[in-house]
Design a protein around this motif. Structure first.
Motif, PDB file in Angstrom:
ATOM      1  N   LEU A 280       0.857  -1.270  -0.042  1.00  0.00           N
ATOM      2  CA  LEU A 280      -0.257   0.013   0.026  1.00  0.00           C
ATOM      3  C   LEU A 280       0.835   1.291   0.048  1.00  0.00           C
ATOM      4  O   LEU A 280       0.329   2.257  -0.386  1.00  0.00           O
ATOM      5  CB  LEU A 280      -1.023   0.074   1.020  1.00  0.00           C
ATOM      6  CG  LEU A 280      -1.997  -0.994   1.092  1.00  0.00           C
ATOM      7  CD1 LEU A 280      -3.044  -1.018   2.391  1.00  0.00           C
ATOM      8  CD2 LEU A 280      -3.059  -0.604  -0.189  1.00  0.00           C
ATOM      9  N   GLY A 281       1.751   1.143   0.425  1.00  0.00           N
ATOM     10  CA  GLY A 281       2.844   2.248   0.614  1.00  0.00           C
ATOM     11  C   GLY A 281       4.151   2.508   1.331  1.00  0.00           C
ATOM     12  O   GLY A 281       4.494   3.348   1.885  1.00  0.00           O
ATOM     13  N   ILE A 282       4.898   1.573   0.611  1.00  0.00           N
ATOM     14  CA  ILE A 282       6.706   1.604   1.072  1.00  0.00           C
ATOM     15  C   ILE A 282       7.339   2.832   1.105  1.00  0.00           C
ATOM     16  O   ILE A 282       7.875   3.438   1.978  1.00  0.00           O
ATOM     17  CB  ILE A 282       7.186   0.558   0.787  1.00  0.00           C
ATOM     18  CG1 ILE A 282       8.734   0.294   1.623  1.00  0.00           C
ATOM     19  CG2 ILE A 282       7.446   0.388  -0.914  1.00  0.00           C
ATOM     20  CD1 ILE A 282       9.392  -0.986   0.885  1.00  0.00           C
ATOM     21  N   GLU A 283       6.787   3.570  -0.266  1.00  0.00           N
ATOM     22  CA  GLU A 283       7.512   4.758  -0.143  1.00  0.00           C
ATOM     23  C   GLU A 283       7.340   5.948   0.679  1.00  0.00           C
ATOM     24  O   GLU A 283       8.215   6.582   0.916  1.00  0.00           O
ATOM     25  CB  GLU A 283       7.361   5.339  -1.811  1.00  0.00           C
ATOM     26  CG  GLU A 283       7.735   4.642  -2.958  1.00  0.00           C
ATOM     27  CD  GLU A 283       6.591   3.573  -3.351  1.00  0.00           C
ATOM     28  OE1 GLU A 283       5.663   3.228  -2.564  1.00  0.00           O
ATOM     29  OE2 GLU A 283       6.859   2.477  -4.213  1.00  0.00           O
ATOM     30  N   ALA A 284       6.147   5.742   1.330  1.00  0.00           N
ATOM     31  CA  ALA A 284       5.709   6.734   2.211  1.00  0.00           C
ATOM     32  C   ALA A 284       5.566   6.240   3.379  1.00  0.00           C
ATOM     33  O   ALA A 284       4.846   6.845   4.459  1.00  0.00           O
ATOM     34  CB  ALA A 284       4.488   7.658   1.801  1.00  0.00           C
ATOM     35  N   GLY A 285       5.881   5.070   3.682  1.00  0.00           N
ATOM     36  CA  GLY A 285       5.635   4.350   4.925  1.00  0.00           C
ATOM     37  C   GLY A 285       6.823   4.541   6.209  1.00  0.00           C
ATOM     38  O   GLY A 285       8.111   5.035   5.893  1.00  0.00           O
ATOM     39  N   VAL A 286       6.334   4.641   7.361  1.00  0.00           N
ATOM     40  CA  VAL A 286       7.076   5.020   8.243  1.00  0.00           C
ATOM     41  C   VAL A 286       7.093   3.878   9.654  1.00  0.00           C
ATOM     42  O   VAL A 286       5.941   3.195   9.724  1.00  0.00           O
ATOM     43  CB  VAL A 286       6.593   6.287   9.007  1.00  0.00           C
ATOM     44  CG1 VAL A 286       7.464   6.678  10.281  1.00  0.00           C
ATOM     45  CG2 VAL A 286       6.654   7.381   7.933  1.00  0.00           C
ATOM     46  N   ASN A 287       7.889   3.538  10.108  1.00  0.00           N
ATOM     47  CA  ASN A 287       8.128   2.606  11.268  1.00  0.00           C
ATOM     48  C   ASN A 287       8.039   3.450  12.545  1.00  0.00           C
ATOM     49  O   ASN A 287       9.070   4.036  12.834  1.00  0.00           O
ATOM     50  CB  ASN A 287       9.365   1.655  11.132  1.00  0.00           C
ATOM     51  CG  ASN A 287       9.326   0.663  11.974  1.00  0.00           C
ATOM     52  OD1 ASN A 287       9.005   0.922  13.062  1.00  0.00           O
ATOM     53  ND2 ASN A 287       9.794  -0.498  11.726  1.00  0.00           N
ATOM     54  N   ILE A 288       7.194   3.386  13.454  1.00  0.00           N
ATOM     55  CA  ILE A 288       7.272   3.846  14.801  1.00  0.00           C
ATOM     56  C   ILE A 288       7.250   2.908  15.685  1.00  0.00           C
ATOM     57  O   ILE A 288       6.480   1.956  16.013  1.00  0.00           O
ATOM     58  CB  ILE A 288       5.788   4.661  14.596  1.00  0.00           C
ATOM     59  CG1 ILE A 288       5.700   5.608  13.685  1.00  0.00           C
ATOM     60  CG2 ILE A 288       5.853   5.490  16.100  1.00  0.00           C
ATOM     61  CD1 ILE A 288       4.014   6.250  13.629  1.00  0.00           C
ATOM     62  N   THR A 289       8.181   3.035  16.770  1.00  0.00           N
ATOM     63  CA  THR A 289       8.573   2.058  17.894  1.00  0.00           C
ATOM     64  C   THR A 289       7.560   2.598  18.959  1.00  0.00           C
ATOM     65  O   THR A 289       7.798   3.634  19.434  1.00  0.00           O
ATOM     66  CB  THR A 289      10.073   2.066  18.308  1.00  0.00           C
ATOM     67  OG1 THR A 289      10.490   1.710  17.096  1.00  0.00           O
ATOM     68  CG2 THR A 289       9.925   1.230  19.473  1.00  0.00           C
ATOM     69  N   VAL A 290       6.286   1.901  19.526  1.00  0.00           N
ATOM     70  CA  VAL A 290       5.354   2.131  20.321  1.00  0.00           C
ATOM     71  C   VAL A 290       5.857   1.633  21.828  1.00  0.00           C
ATOM     72  O   VAL A 290       6.119   0.682  21.793  1.00  0.00           O
ATOM     73  CB  VAL A 290       4.149   2.062  19.873  1.00  0.00           C
ATOM     74  CG1 VAL A 290       3.066   2.433  20.801  1.00  0.00           C
ATOM     75  CG2 VAL A 290       3.872   2.537  18.391  1.00  0.00           C
ATOM     76  N   GLY A 291       5.761   2.431  23.078  1.00  0.00           N
ATOM     77  CA  GLY A 291       6.176   2.136  24.231  1.00  0.00           C
ATOM     78  C   GLY A 291       7.438   2.568  24.754  1.00  0.00           C
ATOM     79  O   GLY A 291       7.708   2.324  25.668  1.00  0.00           O
ATOM     80  N   LEU A 292       8.271   3.144  23.810  1.00  0.00           N
ATOM     81  CA  LEU A 292       9.719   3.685  24.450  1.00  0.00           C
ATOM     82  C   LEU A 292       9.537   4.845  25.312  1.00  0.00           C
ATOM     83  O   LEU A 292       8.275   5.697  25.068  1.00  0.00           O
ATOM     84  CB  LEU A 292      10.575   3.817  23.365  1.00  0.00           C
ATOM     85  CG  LEU A 292      11.248   2.858  22.447  1.00  0.00           C
ATOM     86  CD1 LEU A 292      11.722   3.460  21.303  1.00  0.00           C
ATOM     87  CD2 LEU A 292      11.970   2.031  23.281  1.00  0.00           C
TER      88      LEU A 292
END
Length: 334
Positions: A280-292
């Motif tokens: 669906l959108g690797i070019e605009a995809g973002v990885n967010i680490t939740v819980g830090l």
């Protein structure tokens, strides 16, 4: 007067990969400086080489501390750790680059915990190089958890159409199914709910995937995992007023999320969430680490050794990661 824009520590990633190029490409965009104050943790010489490869007209300025950075368009401030060897070859696995990538993240984590920066945005590291340097972590998520003393975190992938949080990530499928239990599902959904609320969604609608095809279809597939591992968590969450729906067949959940039925999808294992998101959108995809205890975002792509040093790397994901880090970060203090 102190700027209200958050300071974002930008780790350069593996110096043999496309990390230096996507960092330079993103920070060459003056619009980024209207959203945040970026400070690279990395290698000034490598950033200059990346700028040359991209044809980017930017000044790379080594600084000793956050206080020394000027945060001006056309200038890239970098805390230069000077760890990369002369003549490091683009696109080749290097334990030295793996060691340097680890140290960039370590310094960024220390700055974030000390509240000198308000968030971290990471360029890709190479897991094999990281391991070759003696740092045995599956990836950034687990590394940052260890560096900040966080017992449990979740990976969220965000695209313009779909956001997905994962109950399990970098483990084998059999191990993932064994690890999933109601407590882990509940904690993951709560982390996702909190992250969505922090991003401005007042009452998130959360779709929770099943484990088996068709979410088990009332016991037809699997061994009752939906009923024993997922349903008890959903009952607790709903009792607390969290709109968590499921267990859902994963093959339709993402379609429904893509058309706007859900604000967040909860995937049970790595490929269940990563596959649809990257389509669906690797070019605009973002990885967010939740819980830090700190905000951390990242590009949703790897080191791309095959194109490293050519200047061809797309920078959209890095720009989006910086913008989301700025949106999620607490206000800067001064």
């Amino acid at each position: 007067m102190e700027s209200p824009l958050p300071v974002i520590a930008v780790t350069m990633g593996d110096g043999a990969g496309i990390g230096p190029e996507v960092v330079v490409g993103a920070l060459a965009d003056a619009a980024v400086y209207e959203r945040c104050r970026p400070l690279v943790i990395g290698d000034a010489r490598r950033l200059r080489e990346a700028a040359l490869a991209r044809g980017a007209s930017v000044e790379v300025a080594a600084v000793e501390s956050v206080a020394r950075a000027r945060f001006m368009p056309g200038r890239i401030d970098v805390i230069d750790l000077g760890l990369l060897p002369d003549g490091l070859e683009w696109g080749k696995l290097s334990p030295a680059a793996g060691e340097a990538a680890y140290q960039y993240v370590r310094v960024a984590a220390e700055l974030a915990v000390a509240r000198e920066v308000q968030a971290i945005c990471t360029a890709p590291l190479n897991k094999e190089a990281l391991h070759a340097a003696g740092h045995i972590y599956p990836g950034h998520t687990e590394l940052l958890a260890a560096l900040t003393g966080t017992e449990e975190v979740s990976m969220m992938l965000s695209t313009p159409k779909v956001k997905v949080i994962h109950v399990t990530t970098h483990i084998g499928l059999i191990d993932a199914i064994a690890r999933i239990d109601p407590g882990l599902v509940e904690r993951t959904v709560r982390r996702g709910h909190q992250a969505m609320r922090a991003s401005g969604v007042g009452t998130p609608v959360i779709g929770v995937c099943g484990i088996n095809p068709h979410a088990g279809e009332n016991g037809l597939f699997g061994a009752g995992e939906e009923e024993t591992k997922i349903q008890p968590a959903l009952e607790k969450l709903r009792a607390d007023g969290i709109d968590a729906r499921g267990p859902l067949p994963a093959d339709t959940a993402f379609f429904l999320a893509g058309r706007g039925d859900y604000d967040l999808i909860v995937a049970m294992y790595h490929d269940q969430g990563h596959g649809p998101v990257k389509v669906l959108g690797i070019e605009a995809g973002v990885n967010i680490t939740v819980g830090l205890p700190v905000i951390r975002t990242s590009v949703d792509h790897g080191t791309a050794f095959d194109i490293a040093g050519t200047g061809a790397a797309e920078v959209g994901s890095m720009i989006e990661a910086l913008c989301q880090a700025a949106d999620l970060a607490p206000g800067a203090t001064g």
